[in-house]
Scaffold this motif. Structure first.
Motif, PDB file in Angstrom:
ATOM      1  N   LEU A 127       0.826  -1.213   0.000  1.00 58.84           N
ATOM      2  CA  LEU A 127       0.000   0.000   0.000  1.00 58.84           C
ATOM      3  C   LEU A 127       0.857   1.257   0.000  1.00 58.84           C
ATOM      4  O   LEU A 127       0.572   2.234  -0.708  1.00 58.84           O
ATOM      5  CB  LEU A 127      -0.922  -0.002   1.221  1.00 58.84           C
ATOM      6  CG  LEU A 127      -2.187  -0.852   1.119  1.00 58.84           C
ATOM      7  CD1 LEU A 127      -2.896  -0.888   2.469  1.00 58.84           C
ATOM      8  CD2 LEU A 127      -3.126  -0.317   0.044  1.00 58.84           C
ATOM      9  N   ALA A 128       1.926   1.245   0.812  1.00 63.96           N
ATOM     10  CA  ALA A 128       2.810   2.419   0.878  1.00 63.96           C
ATOM     11  C   ALA A 128       3.445   2.699  -0.475  1.00 63.96           C
ATOM     12  O   ALA A 128       3.554   3.862  -0.904  1.00 63.96           O
ATOM     13  CB  ALA A 128       3.888   2.193   1.937  1.00 63.96           C
ATOM     14  N   LYS A 129       3.835   1.655  -1.154  1.00 66.61           N
ATOM     15  CA  LYS A 129       4.476   1.817  -2.457  1.00 66.61           C
ATOM     16  C   LYS A 129       3.486   2.317  -3.509  1.00 66.61           C
ATOM     17  O   LYS A 129       3.828   3.151  -4.353  1.00 66.61           O
ATOM     18  CB  LYS A 129       5.074   0.481  -2.892  1.00 66.61           C
ATOM     19  CG  LYS A 129       5.849   0.551  -4.195  1.00 66.61           C
ATOM     20  CD  LYS A 129       6.484  -0.793  -4.510  1.00 66.61           C
ATOM     21  CE  LYS A 129       7.277  -0.735  -5.805  1.00 66.61           C
ATOM     22  NZ  LYS A 129       7.897  -2.055  -6.130  1.00 66.61           N
ATOM     23  N   LYS A 130       2.243   1.823  -3.423  1.00 66.31           N
ATOM     24  CA  LYS A 130       1.271   2.139  -4.469  1.00 66.31           C
ATOM     25  C   LYS A 130       0.485   3.412  -4.180  1.00 66.31           C
ATOM     26  O   LYS A 130       0.232   4.234  -5.077  1.00 66.31           O
ATOM     27  CB  LYS A 130       0.319   0.961  -4.638  1.00 66.31           C
ATOM     28  CG  LYS A 130      -0.673   1.116  -5.779  1.00 66.31           C
ATOM     29  CD  LYS A 130      -1.519  -0.139  -5.925  1.00 66.31           C
ATOM     30  CE  LYS A 130      -2.502  -0.001  -7.080  1.00 66.31           C
ATOM     31  NZ  LYS A 130      -3.345  -1.209  -7.228  1.00 66.31           N
ATOM     32  N   GLU A 131       0.081   3.594  -2.908  1.00 67.38           N
ATOM     33  CA  GLU A 131      -0.844   4.687  -2.577  1.00 67.38           C
ATOM     34  C   GLU A 131      -0.287   5.662  -1.546  1.00 67.38           C
ATOM     35  O   GLU A 131      -0.965   6.620  -1.166  1.00 67.38           O
ATOM     36  CB  GLU A 131      -2.171   4.105  -2.076  1.00 67.38           C
ATOM     37  CG  GLU A 131      -2.836   3.165  -3.078  1.00 67.38           C
ATOM     38  CD  GLU A 131      -4.162   2.607  -2.561  1.00 67.38           C
ATOM     39  OE1 GLU A 131      -4.868   3.358  -1.851  1.00 67.38           O
ATOM     40  OE2 GLU A 131      -4.476   1.439  -2.846  1.00 67.38           O
ATOM     41  N   GLY A 132       0.912   5.423  -1.041  1.00 71.44           N
ATOM     42  CA  GLY A 132       1.520   6.346  -0.095  1.00 71.44           C
ATOM     43  C   GLY A 132       1.422   5.871   1.337  1.00 71.44           C
ATOM     44  O   GLY A 132       0.608   5.003   1.692  1.00 71.44           O
ATOM     45  N   GLU A 133       2.268   6.482   2.191  1.00 68.71           N
ATOM     46  CA  GLU A 133       2.344   6.061   3.581  1.00 68.71           C
ATOM     47  C   GLU A 133       1.069   6.353   4.356  1.00 68.71           C
ATOM     48  O   GLU A 133       0.690   5.590   5.249  1.00 68.71           O
ATOM     49  CB  GLU A 133       3.543   6.735   4.266  1.00 68.71           C
ATOM     50  CG  GLU A 133       4.896   6.191   3.840  1.00 68.71           C
ATOM     51  CD  GLU A 133       5.119   4.749   4.288  1.00 68.71           C
ATOM     52  OE1 GLU A 133       4.266   4.195   5.015  1.00 68.71           O
ATOM     53  OE2 GLU A 133       6.129   4.167   3.882  1.00 68.71           O
ATOM     54  N   ALA A 134       0.410   7.445   4.039  1.00 64.77           N
ATOM     55  CA  ALA A 134      -0.815   7.779   4.775  1.00 64.77           C
ATOM     56  C   ALA A 134      -1.843   6.668   4.624  1.00 64.77           C
ATOM     57  O   ALA A 134      -2.495   6.258   5.591  1.00 64.77           O
ATOM     58  CB  ALA A 134      -1.368   9.107   4.276  1.00 64.77           C
ATOM     59  N   ARG A 135      -1.963   6.159   3.401  1.00 62.12           N
ATOM     60  CA  ARG A 135      -2.922   5.063   3.144  1.00 62.12           C
ATOM     61  C   ARG A 135      -2.490   3.797   3.874  1.00 62.12           C
ATOM     62  O   ARG A 135      -3.318   3.105   4.473  1.00 62.12           O
ATOM     63  CB  ARG A 135      -2.976   4.799   1.646  1.00 62.12           C
ATOM     64  CG  ARG A 135      -3.828   3.593   1.260  1.00 62.12           C
ATOM     65  CD  ARG A 135      -5.325   3.891   1.377  1.00 62.12           C
ATOM     66  NE  ARG A 135      -6.101   2.753   0.936  1.00 62.12           N
ATOM     67  CZ  ARG A 135      -6.510   1.750   1.729  1.00 62.12           C
ATOM     68  NH1 ARG A 135      -6.185   1.752   3.021  1.00 62.12           N
ATOM     69  NH2 ARG A 135      -7.223   0.755   1.246  1.00 62.12           N
ATOM     70  N   ALA A 136      -1.196   3.518   3.869  1.00 65.33           N
ATOM     71  CA  ALA A 136      -0.702   2.311   4.540  1.00 65.33           C
ATOM     72  C   ALA A 136      -0.914   2.399   6.047  1.00 65.33           C
ATOM     73  O   ALA A 136      -1.345   1.421   6.683  1.00 65.33           O
ATOM     74  CB  ALA A 136       0.783   2.123   4.234  1.00 65.33           C
TER      75      ALA A 136
END
Length: 827
Positions: free
Chosen positions: A567-576
């Motif tokens: 998720l962090a790689k695809k949508e960013g740390e906030a999403r992860a």
């Protein structure tokens, strides 16, 4: 041709439990082998040199220093026959020690054994040349039963005596350990194999004639007539009427053979003539690799090594010759005895009689068959068999062909028929085990799991300790359960694993229950279907308990780790981070989920630090500290970032910036021991760099700056002094004493008074002693005078000046009197 042994196929389990499975079987340790000739029951039965009884006793007295020198020639070598009080021993090697530097030392040794009598039935176990050296020479061979043992020592060419220091026959008391690896006898094993009839739809009965022949073989050596019938049975002639026809044809061949050898006088001559006649007539159609049956020789005139050896031995026995057979890897041939003398017979070749004497015959045999001739000197690779053993090779070869054709049930029966004739037939034992393992593995690969288990279970009933079968038993259960998992049938998979746990309690199948849910979830994870993966795993929490449930809980931690990273790689740390908060809330109390969240925060922060974004890294830790295990973890991660930040500056020579980072770190975490130690290191390296660039004044400025930044830390002031002392010491070692003192004067403010005094005294004293060693006494005195002018009360100086006076006076008197200068400078 005797065909190669098969390899067992061990199923590779698709699970951790299957891979880790071990067959834990306890075996009693064999007793250590001993020298059979030193047994109390061992006696000399007879010898070819009865007049040398005392000398013969020296051969076996256990003392290599006593040498036996006994009458013998090349034509009549020394034979000593040992008996063991009627008991059986199992020799497995012979060791000979020759006398050092003896011209009559033995040239060759041979060992023969018999269980029949002291005068007949001997078989040669090994013949070897002996090296002319005094150390023990050992030769091994397959373990064999013996009641009588002949040790034969041949002398050097032309010699009239043979000498040896010690002869030992290595082995064990009692019957040899059997190579038969099955829990049931061959006859009972054939009954056990009937369990597999439903797996193949084949009813493979052993005929009454075969059973009768097996019983005769078990009772003792087969007669020539029984041998011929056994070979025909093994060749597939089960109809009694057809066997009679072949036996009549054999009778006719016997008459022709008698005529062919009529003009010979010795057993060797008869044996050689018989071989030549066979190749001109009954087997003149040539070698065919897989033609292993006796009956086919009559029908076609073709042969291979086994069928030609069978026909040769059948006729030779009828002619009164003492013949047997030799089994070697992938090959078989005959051996002819004349008393205790013997000759190999390569029956595939008209010139194959005693092939060791004819290299051309050996080359022709090897070219025709593709096999290497294994001479008598390699007895460790040769096994001598009698009539039943030779007929057993026919069954064995059939078993190999049937296995290659994947007619496994028939192959098994063929191998056990071979073992019924020859229970010590190691190749047949090995191939039967291989067939059981390969058959079960193939059925499992084809998805016929129940049939595979029946085959493996039958194998384990026969050989419960066989490693391949033990492994495959667990592997079949594993593969069956996994096939149900992959088919989307978790309930069926759990039922299979429950049965597997009952069948193989040590197989780890209870723990494998978690894989029923983990495996499909893993597949979805690899496809990036994260929600589907979680949905596949969650039902396991209701279905599982105990260790399997714990394994599923561990997997959740792994899932959280991989999901948040993706998720962090695809949508960013906030999403992860948001997803992780929901994940932790959904599975409260799961330590593996908590660890996954903690690890993600650390990974995120350390990644920012690696990118040089240290302030962002510290902010990230504070912003996600609710996902970390505890405050200690938050502290630990933050300390890592501060320290990495400062060290990055230090590496680039940005000393002030590094100091400022540690100031921030100590403000956030006062009293942190890690920072204290690293600040001291910073002071040391910064001072060293400053001193190298700007000297003592620059170093002093650094110490002043560090003291102002870190007023509460002690020991920082020593860094400049240490650097100054290193510089002074370097110049002293180079002999530059004036420069050393100048450097010390310039950097005096970096040292405490006591340290400064010690350093000055060190320079002066080293300088003065250097002058004394060179015999420059006045110069040494001048140095000490300078030192005393600076430190007049220094006890060390006073003591060393006295020593100078003593040594200077001693040197002066040696040269003819003490000058007044000594007194004047010593006052």
């Amino acid at each position: 041709m005797k065909w190669k042994s098969l390899r067992s196929t061990a199923l590779v389990g698709l699970t951790v439990a299957a891979i880790l499975l071990e067959a834990r079987t306890g075996f009693a340790l064999d007793e250590e082998p001993l020298n059979l000739l030193r047994l109390t029951s061992a006696k000399v039965e007879s010898t070819t040199s009865p007049a040398d009884v005392t000398a013969i006793a020296r051969l076996t007295d256990g003392d290599a220093k006593t040498v036996a020198e006994i009458n013998a020639t090349e034509a009549t070598p020394l034979d000593v026959t040992f008996t063991f009080g009627g008991g059986v021993v199992a020799p497995e090697g012979i060791r000979v020690t020759l006398p050092e530097g003896s011209g009559s030392a033995a040239a060759r040794v041979e060992i023969l054994v018999s269980t029949a009598s002291a005068h007949a039935g001997f078989r040669s176990l090994r013949t070897d040349p002996l090296a002319a050296e005094g150390k023990p020479q050992t030769f091994e061979f397959p373990t064999t039963a013996a009641r009588w043992i002949i040790v034969r020592l041949a002398p050097q060419p032309g010699a009239r005596k043979v000498a040896a220091a010690e002869v030992e026959v290595i082995g064990r008391e009692g019957e040899p350990k059997s190579h038969y690896a099955f829990a049931e006898s061959p006859a009972k094993a054939l009954d056990v194999l009937t369990r597999l009839e439903k797996t193949t739809s084949l009813k493979l009965a052993v005929s009454d004639d075969e059973k009768a022949m097996f019983a005769k073989a078990k009772a003792g050596r087969l007669t020539p007539v029984e041998f011929a019938e056994a070979a025909l049975l093994a060749s597939g002639v089960v109809d009694a009427g057809k066997r009679k026809e072949y036996l009549k044809r054999l009778d006719a061949l016997e008459q022709q053979a008698r005529a062919a050898v009529a003009n010979t006088r010795t057993p060797a001559a008869k044996g050689e003539a018989l071989l030549e006649w066979l190749h001109k007539g009954p087997i003149s159609k040539g070698y065919v690799a897989r033609q292993t049956g006796l009956a086919v020789i009559f029908d076609t005139g073709t042969f291979n090594c086994v069928s030609s050896a069978v026909l040769y031995n059948v006729l030779a026995l009828r002619l009164g010759l003492d013949v047997r057979a030799i089994e070697v890897p992938d090959h078989a041939f005959s051996i002819l005895y004349d008393g205790t003398r013997h000759m190999d017979v390569e029956t595939t070749n008209a010139n194959g009689f005693n092939p060791a004497r004819d290299k051309a015959a050996i080359a022709k045999f090897e070219q025709m068959t593709g096999f290497r001739y294994i001479p008598d000197a390699h007895r460790d690779q040769r096994r001598e068999v009698e009539e039943a053993g030779l007929a057993a090779i026919i069954y064995y070869n059939q078993g190999v062909l049937l296995s290659e054709a994947k007619r496994y049930h028939e192959a098994l029966v063929a191998n056990f028929r071979a073992m019924s004739l020859d229970p010590e037939f190691g190749s047949a034992v090995k191939n039967a085990l291989a067939v059981l393992a390969n058959w079960g593995a193939e059925l499992s690969r084809d998805g016929k799991f129940q049939e595979a288990l029946e085959v493996v279970a039958t194998g384990l009933a026969l050989a419960p300790k066989d490693a391949a079968l033990v492994n495959n038993h667990s592997a079949v259960w594993s593969q069956w359960a996994l096939s149900a998992v992959e088919a989307g049938k978790p309930s069926e998979a759990l039922a299979i694993l429950e049965r597997a746990a009952a069948a193989v309690p040590s197989g780890g199948f209870e723990g494998m229950q978690s894989l029923v849910y983990i495996r499909p979830a893993d597949i979805r994870m690899r496809e990036g279907r994260w929600e589907d993966a979680l949905a596949a795993a969650v039902p396991g929490f209701e279905a599982l308990a105990g260790e399997p449930r714990k394994e599923l809980e561990k997997w959740l931690g792994y899932f959280g780790q991989e999901w948040s990273a993706a998720l962090a790689k695809k949508e960013g740390e906030a999403r992860a981070l948001g997803a992780l908060r929901g994940f932790v809330a959904r599975f409260p109390g799961n330590e593996h989920v908590t660890s996954a969240a903690d690890s993600h925060v650390r990974r995120m922060a350390f990644g920012l630090a690696d990118a040089g974004k240290f302030e962002e890294a510290l902010a990230a830790i504070q912003g996600a500290k609710d996902l970390m295990k505890d405050t200690a973890g938050v502290r630990e991660a933050s300390l890592y970032v501060y320290d990495d930040w400062a060290k990055r500056h230090m590496k680039d020579g940005r000393w002030e910036m590094a100091a400022d980072v540690y100031v921030k770190g100590l403000a956030a975490y006062p009293g942190e021991g890690l920072f204290k130690g690293n600040v001291a290191y910073l002071a040391q390296e910064w001072t060293k760099a400053a001193y190298a660039k700007g000297g003592a004044n620059a170093a002093a400025e650094v110490m002043k700056s560090m003291a102002e930044r870190f007023p509460g830390l002690t020991g920082l002031s020593k860094s400049g002094g240490n650097e100054l002392q290193r510089a002074v010491n370097a110049r002293v070692e180079e002999g530059k004493y004036e420069e050393a003192l100048a450097a010390l004067e310039k950097g005096r403010q970096l040292l405490e008074d006591s340290d400064a005094e010690q350093t000055y005294l060190y320079v002066y004293d080293f300088w003065a002693r250097n002058r004394m060693e060179a015999g420059a006494w006045e110069e040494a005195a001048d140095v000490y005078l300078k030192a005393l002018a600076r430190y007049p009360e220094a006890g060390m100086l006073k003591q060393n000046v006295a020593y100078l006076g003593q040594e200077w006076t001693k040197a002066a008197y040696t040269k003819g009197g003490a000058p007044a200068a000594i007194e004047q400078k010593s006052r």
